[in-house]
Design a protein around this motif. Structure first.
Motif, short mmCIF file in Angstrom:
data_model
loop_
_atom_site.label_atom_id
_atom_site.label_comp_id
_atom_site.label_asym_id
_atom_site.label_seq_id
_atom_site.Cartn_x
_atom_site.Cartn_y
_atom_site.Cartn_z
N THR A 96 57.29 42.46 44.58
CA THR A 96 56.02 42.32 45.05
C THR A 96 54.83 43.39 44.79
O THR A 96 53.77 42.85 44.34
CB THR A 96 56.11 42.28 46.63
N ALA A 97 55.45 44.60 44.54
CA ALA A 97 54.40 45.69 44.01
C ALA A 97 54.00 45.33 42.62
O ALA A 97 52.74 45.49 42.25
CB ALA A 97 55.00 47.01 44.29
N ASN A 98 54.95 44.95 42.03
CA ASN A 98 54.90 44.67 40.44
C ASN A 98 53.66 43.56 40.48
O ASN A 98 52.91 43.54 39.75
CB ASN A 98 56.05 44.33 39.59
N SER A 99 53.82 42.57 41.28
CA SER A 99 52.97 41.22 41.23
C SER A 99 51.59 41.82 41.62
O SER A 99 50.75 41.43 41.21
CB SER A 99 53.55 40.27 42.01
N LEU A 100 51.51 42.47 42.77
CA LEU A 100 50.20 42.97 43.06
C LEU A 100 49.56 43.68 42.09
O LEU A 100 48.28 43.80 42.13
CB LEU A 100 50.31 43.87 44.35
N SER A 116 52.52 46.33 49.94
CA SER A 116 53.83 45.27 49.60
C SER A 116 54.28 45.08 51.02
O SER A 116 54.61 43.70 51.21
CB SER A 116 54.56 45.99 48.84
N TYR A 117 54.33 46.03 51.87
CA TYR A 117 54.75 45.73 53.15
C TYR A 117 53.90 44.75 53.98
O TYR A 117 54.45 43.90 54.68
CB TYR A 117 54.99 46.83 53.90
N ARG A 118 52.67 45.08 53.83
CA ARG A 118 51.89 43.97 54.44
C ARG A 118 51.95 42.59 54.09
O ARG A 118 51.62 41.71 54.87
CB ARG A 118 50.33 44.39 54.19
N GLY A 173 48.35 34.48 51.51
CA GLY A 173 47.14 35.16 51.10
C GLY A 173 47.65 35.95 49.89
O GLY A 173 46.79 36.08 48.86
N PHE A 174 48.75 36.76 49.67
CA PHE A 174 49.31 37.36 48.55
C PHE A 174 49.26 36.35 47.36
O PHE A 174 49.06 36.72 46.11
CB PHE A 174 50.65 37.81 49.01
N LEU A 175 49.93 34.89 47.44
CA LEU A 175 50.08 34.15 46.58
C LEU A 175 48.51 33.75 45.89
O LEU A 175 48.51 33.63 44.95
CB LEU A 175 50.93 32.90 46.80
N MET A 209 47.13 36.34 43.77
CA MET A 209 47.91 36.61 42.62
C MET A 209 47.52 35.57 41.64
O MET A 209 47.09 35.71 40.42
CB MET A 209 49.59 36.58 42.88
N LYS A 210 47.31 34.13 42.27
CA LYS A 210 47.00 33.18 41.41
C LYS A 210 45.48 33.37 41.06
O LYS A 210 45.10 32.96 39.97
CB LYS A 210 46.96 31.69 42.44
N LEU A 211 44.52 33.91 41.81
CA LEU A 211 43.21 34.08 41.40
C LEU A 211 43.07 35.18 40.32
O LEU A 211 42.41 35.00 39.43
CB LEU A 211 42.42 34.49 42.76
N LYS A 212 43.80 36.29 40.49
CA LYS A 212 43.65 37.29 39.56
C LYS A 212 44.36 36.98 38.33
O LYS A 212 43.52 37.36 37.24
CB LYS A 212 44.51 38.62 40.15
N ARG A 213 45.39 36.34 38.21
CA ARG A 213 45.96 35.86 37.04
C ARG A 213 45.10 34.94 36.36
O ARG A 213 45.00 34.99 35.17
CB ARG A 213 47.17 35.32 37.21
N ARG A 214 44.27 34.07 36.93
CA ARG A 214 43.48 33.05 36.51
C ARG A 214 42.18 33.83 35.71
O ARG A 214 41.62 33.18 34.79
CB ARG A 214 42.81 32.02 37.51
#
Length: 193
Positions: free
Chosen positions: A5-9, A35-37, A48-50, A53-58
């Motif tokens: 999760t931290a790596n993905s964030l 990551s805990y949140r 919200g995390f997903l 991640m989706k918006l950031k990667r796009r």
């Protein structure tokens, strides 16, 4: 799971080196708290995390392709491959519900080749063949909310995807005795031999 999760964030598409390896104590502390949140107020914060991640990667790289690979990268494969224990089922199930809710974003042919698709979804053609009805019947069932799925026009044809579990229950109900709404639709679209 927290490391993933931290790596993905903190992932940067331009620089594949993990931010975790370069972070100082203060940055690590913020990353760990964030990551805990993700798992607090589950599944709302996870969704919200997903989304994030989706918006950031796009934003970072729009040329990355389409579908799950573009939006979630290695995260999709990682939650299945590196966390197969039952203890992590809640994460995989929440991820799959998220994909169900955003199914139109993931109807590419690449998604249909993925392990996730093979386990969880069925194409409209497969569904219509399984119940002996035209594809229009399947689409009408989606429109009426009888089964979960979606369809989109593609080159004058429709790309149709359904949630496999729900379709199997629907098929069983058709065999046992057709519900009123389904029977009306069925008569309209039944194959004529």
């Amino acid at each position: 799971m927290l490391t993933l999760t931290a790596n993905s964030l903190t992932e940067s598409l331009d620089n594949r080196v993990s931010v975790l390896k370069r972070a100082g104590i203060k940055e690590l502390d913020l990353i760990i708290v964030k990551s805990y949140r993700v798992f607090d107020n589950f599944p709302n914060n996870y969704n919200g995390f997903l989304d994030e991640m989706k918006l950031k990667r796009r934003e970072l790289n729009s040329k990355l392709g389409a579908g799950l690979a573009r939006d979630f990268g290695e995260y999709t494969r990682s939650i299945y491959k590196f966390f197969p224990d039952e203890a992590f089922n809640f994460v995989r199930e929440a991820f799959e519900r998220y994909i169900d809710d955003h199914l139109k974003d993931y109807m590419s042919s690449n998604f249909k080749k993925s392990d996730l698709f093979q386990r969880k979804y069925i194409t409209g053609f497969q569904a219509s063949k399984a119940i002996g009805a035209k594809i229009e019947f399947v689409r009408e069932c989606i429109n009426k909310g009888i089964v979960t799925g979606c369809y989109e026009p593609k080159n004058r044809l429709y790309n149709t995807v359904l949630v496999k579990k729900e379709f199997e229950l629907f098929k069983d109900n058709l065999i046992k005795g057709i519900p009123l709404l389904a029977s009306i639709i069925w008569l309209k679209y039944k194959h004529t031999s």
